[in-house]
Every structure is written in C-alpha cells, then in structure tokens.
Enzyme design. Structure first.
Site: not given
Length: 437
Positions: A348, A350
């Site tokens: 990930d 983000r």
C-alpha cells in the site's frame, strides 16, 4: 544553450536555453532550467503563522517568475493539461483568473490548528480566501490563485434513492429532498506541501525527501535540490474533495455528533460498480450514515482523496487483479496482499500520514462515528490527536461475493471488525471469480 555567471560563491549557475516560438509567444524566449538565487519580488512564506497576513500568500503561477515563492505550479496533476492548452494555443499564458463571485459559500475557520505548523503540512489553510485576505497583493500585481474552493451541491445516488424507497431514509427538505438528492457543501482542495513538515511526518530528513522527489520524478523540479530557501512545493498529484452534510461550522464542535468517512478513490467501484472490492458500497453506506447523522442534529463528512489503487495507480491495480485470478489455487484471501507486493513491491502506498491535515483544517477534534474499518486510517487520525468514538463497519449484506476475498484478508491484517477475525485456514476458503466467469 547559454550559461549565466555563477549565482553564488559556491559556483551554482543559472542555466537557460532558447525555446522556439509558441502560438502565444511568437518570438523565441529563454527559460530558466535551474537556479540557486532567490527571485526578485518573491513574498516570504511563514508556515504556521496565526494570520494570513503573517503567513504570506502562496504564489505558484508562472506569469512573473520573480514573484514565485514555491516549487511547482497550481492545479496539481492538471497543470500538465494547462501546459497542453498553452502549447496548443487554446489558452493565453498571460491569462489571470477573474475571481469575481467565486468566494466560498460557507466560511470555514480559521481554527487553532491552522497556526500549528505540525498539524497542517499538505494543504494551504488560507487557500479558499485569498481574494479577500490578499487583496492588496492582488492589486499590486501578484497573480495569486485559490487552492481551495467551497460551493453547494446536490448529490444524487441510486443507493440513496433506494434507501429512501425502502424507508431507511426519510426526506426532510433540508438534508434530503423528496427526490432523493442529498444537499451538501462541497469543497475541493489542491495539495500544497510544506516540505520540512512533510519530511517530519515520514521520519526522514528534508534533504532526503527533496532528493528522492527530484530523482523519482525524473528531474521534473530542479528547484527541489537547488532552492533550499523554497520550502513549499505544489506537487503534480490529485487533491481531494469534501462532502459536508449539515453545517460546516459544526464539524469543529465536539459536542455535535460527527459521522465521517475518509475514502480513497477507486474508479472501478466508485463510478462503475465493479464488485471485486467494497469501495462503492462502503462509500454509499457512509453517505447514508452521514445523512442520518445530520438529520439527528449532527453533521456528516466524506473526505474523498485521489489515491487510485492504494496510490499505486489503476494499471498496477489491474495487473494485480490478473495475478490474483491466475495464481495456482485461484483468488484467495491468504494471498491477497502478497499478489500486490509481488507486482508493486509494496502492499500500500497511500501512507495516511498526511490524511488528517484536512480534518485539522475543518477544526475537527472528535469523530463520534468513523465509518471505516481501516487500521491505517484509524491510527493516523487518533495519532494526530483526534478522538474517535464508534467505528462503523460495512454491513455483511453490502459486501459483494467477489469482494469477500478482500474483506477477509483485511480483517486478518488488522482491520476493525466487531465479529471474529478469520484464521489462516478460513482465509483459504473464500475464493473470487476466475477471469472468464
């Protein structure tokens, strides 16, 4: 190509090159490729100052290079489209925005968080009111652009209309019309990064952050490494949109119930209804919760960020889909994160460290109902000093069959769930559809 005299004692130089004429510039002109000297007329920026006057405006336009006091330009990723419009002759480089009647429909702030340089590092808290607070600078010829816009809107979703038809929602004429339109305040926010603060959030040095930003964008912004005096960067990335259900001023009142969801973009599900994930059903469920919260006398918030495919991008996301569906044994929850890491090198990207900034901008100190199961988002919000009361998970009946793989994998990885967490054997049970099904 020509090289000017060194601009400082260390021998740094300003490199310029002649560029051919464009439709808006019939004569060849020189551009500055790198520079280590301060621009003449650039106004200082004091990040985290208590007032807009003390802080100073963010000037990222290109009409007068000497007035610029940041790295990059406004509009985030859309700055490239602006360049295409200028190159094609559709837009004049000297165009200046006429800000008549563009003022925010709702006044947000200022709040104490605006004056704390550690609370907000990825947006300009004064970005919505520059036409007012920097009127003197605008009159003096500085081309200052808003980085935040606040307006009113109606949000019409089939899921909300269905909830109205089934009686879960009731129209009130204030927050929800009889036709199923939710009445909201809508806010668009462009990214504005204070580099020293961003570096601190990620636990690295500012020098390292600047160098990697420069190298990983293919040298797009030389000023990152040649202009240490410029501490503000306008990165070419997507921003975020806020949808506020109720009075925006109530967001800062911890005594008013706040229902909120922080949602990261998923075009396939959010827009087109792809059923491989829970993004759209969770988003529409959050909107329903926000409407109900506003009708109870509270306020609702959906903060929508452009971080497609866990900020890995849609191409990478689709490659991962193929890898998941084609692997030996099929698409199973126990291999959910592994497939992403095999393709992207990371599960990930983000990195929710910057996410709470917009909550601070809204003056939020408490979220009574957080419509999210994400441990990363919860940790970032509470780590930023914002209290969270109840966490609201997505109801089981809203989880598409093909998205069971994702949900089981996330719960096993630490996502919030009021029920049992799947063990290693259970993670092998749920299987997604094959590519040809």
């Amino acid at each position: 190509m020509s090289e000017d005299a060194p601009s400082n004692a260390a021998g740094s130089a300003t490199i310029t090159a002649a560029v051919p004429a464009s439709p808006n510039s019939p004569q060849p002109r020189h551009i500055r490729l790198t520079s280590h000297s301060g621009g003449f007329g650039g106004l200082p920026i004091q990040w985290g100052a208590a007032t807009a006057r003390e802080r100073g405006p963010v000037v990222g336009t290109t009409l007068n290079i000497g007035n610029r006091n940041v790295i990059g330009t406004h509009s985030g990723s859309y700055s490239v489209y602006r360049a295409l419009a200028v190159a094609a002759g559709a837009l004049k480089r000297e165009h200046r925005a006429d800000l008549t009647n563009t003022a925010p429909t709702d006044i947000i702030g200022p709040y104490p968080q605006w004056a704390d340089p550690a609370k907000i590092v990825s947006l300009d808290p004064w970005g919505a009111v520059i036409a007012d607070v920097y009127s003197n600078e605008l009159a003096a010829g500085y081309d200052i652009r808003p980085t935040i816009a606040v307006t009113k809107a109606h949000v019409i979703l089939p899921e909300v209309i269905e909830a109205l038809q089934k009686g879960r929602l009731k129209p009130d004429g204030r927050f929800l019309t009889s036709g199923g339109a939710a009445v909201v305040t809508k806010v668009a926010v462009e990214p504005v990064w204070y580099l020293p603060g961003v570096a601190r959030r990620f636990g690295c040095t500012e020098a390292a952050l600047r160098r990697v930003l420069f190298e990983e964008t293919g040298g797009m912004y030389p000023e990152l490494v040649t202009r240490s005096d410029l501490e503000v960067f306008l990165p070419p990335i997507g921003g975020q949109t806020l949808y506020i259900f109720g009075n925006p001023r109530d967001l800062a009142n911890p005594d008013v119930e706040l229902t909120a969801r922080v949602h990261d973009e998923c075009n396939g599900s959010d827009v087109f209804g792809s059923d491989i994930c829970t993004c759209r059903p969770y988003l529409t469920h959050a909107i329903e919760e926000c409407i109900q919260g506003a009708q109870r006398g509270g306020v609702g918030l959906v903060a929508y960020s452009r971080k497609e495919g866990r900020a890995l991008g849609e191409v990478t996301k689709f490659l991962v889909y193929n890898a998941r569906k084609r692997q030996v044994g099929g698409d199973t929850a126990d291999q959910y994160f592994a497939r992403t890491e095999c393709v992207a090198g990371v599960q990930d990207m983000r990195f929710q460290e910057l996410m709470p900034d917009v909550l601070h901008w809204l003056g939020i100190t408490k979220i009574h109902r957080l419509v999210s199961m994400s441990n990363m988002k919860y940790d970032a919000i509470t780590g930023a000093g914002i209290e969270v009361g109840v966490r609201v998970n997505i109801p089981d009946e809203l989880i598409p069959a093909d998205a069971r793989v994702e949900m089981d994998a996330k719960m096993a990885a630490g996502y919030f769930t009021p029920g049992a967490v799947p063990d290693a054997e259970e993670l092998k049970l749920a299987k997604g559809r094959a590519l040809n099904e």
